[in-house]
Design an enzyme around this catalytic site. Sequence first.
Site, PDB file in Angstrom:
ATOM      1  N   GLY A   1     -55.949  18.006 -17.628  1.00 43.78           N
ATOM      2  CA  GLY A   1     -56.361  19.348 -17.266  1.00 43.78           C
ATOM      3  C   GLY A   1     -56.039  20.330 -18.366  1.00 43.78           C
TER       4      GLY A   1
ATOM      5  N   ASP B   1     -61.321  30.227 -14.384  1.00 45.82           N
ATOM      6  CA  ASP B   1     -61.635  28.970 -15.073  1.00 45.82           C
ATOM      7  C   ASP B   1     -62.551  28.097 -14.215  1.00 45.82           C
ATOM      8  OD1 ASP B   1     -61.573  27.357 -17.305  1.00 45.82           O
ATOM      9  OD2 ASP B   1     -59.695  26.357 -16.779  1.00 45.82           O
TER      10      ASP B   1
END
Length: 354
Positions: free
Chosen positions: A53, A167
Amino acid sequence: MICCLKIEFIDSPFSIAALGPDVFDMDKPVVFTYEEIFATTDCFSDSNLLGHGTYGSVYYSLLRDQEVAIKRMTAMKTKEFMSEMKVLCKVHHANLVELIGYAASQDELFLVYEYAQKGSLRSHLHDPQNKGHSPLSWIMRVQIALDAARGLEYIHEHTKTHYVHRDIKTSNILLDASFRAKISDFGLAKLVGKTNDGEVSTTKVVGTYGYLAPEYLSDGLATTKSDVYAFGVVLFEIISGREAIIRTEGTMSKNPDRRSLASVMLAVLRNSPDSVSMSNMRDYIDPNMMDLYPHDCVFKMAMLAKQCVDDDPVLRPDMKQVVISLSQILLSSIEWEATLAGNSQVFSGLVQGR
């Protein structure tokens, strides 16, 4: 498997008190030990690695008889860790990944989430066969888009304090066993404050290029409308199967031009002003759908995406409007699907992921 490394476990200085007294509006997350995390991931073996991530690696684990995903972060990422904890302890929705608990060692932090069995939307859109996936049908794509839109609408409008995710992208939209979508990765989420001009949070620019709204890039203004812009890019990816940043086709140089998918799709839509004249657009619809889609619904989603990525944030819809539009597109798509009932091969393939 027994780990061969000798690890000295040290009690972490991190405590629940560090989060502040107002963090937990609902259930408190479970506190796991580092020993549990370490053992159930086989010492963070590559075989349990789900992916990387923005701020850490994610591992699969069977933790206390429950399948979970564990994000492993360095202690330097305390800010992002705290951000996710503070948001996910306060917001609970079917289309947001649920935080189960956390763990900490002297130099690492861990967040424990519910496990999304089908992985990220990104892995199903971009070169799915090489990743071991069957291509997503049109119906599945619309349902996934609607699920993600509902999750985003929730944090924008229906929580006690409103949030901007900052995001939104296909790798942060996860799919459960039934291909229902959940938004993940709240490490960059920000509270948005009320101003005369609406809700805005001024911040340094973070996120992923290809998804960043122009006003956010230029002024660092994070608003719900900057999330809407990123969601518009996601819709273009769902339609086209292409990445948010793509290489210009036919470029033979070592440094090919890279263009945003949004700019490419906007140019295509200018040449396809209505659903009847979609000939220019057909070349930009994901070939993995094998022409099995209702043209008018694809066009409607493309026009919705176009609105979402408008240069002027005022002209973008809010997520409530996006949810309404996608709900209507889904209903029309289901009606179209019903007309295919005589074609059992097509019909069964579409129904599979509903």
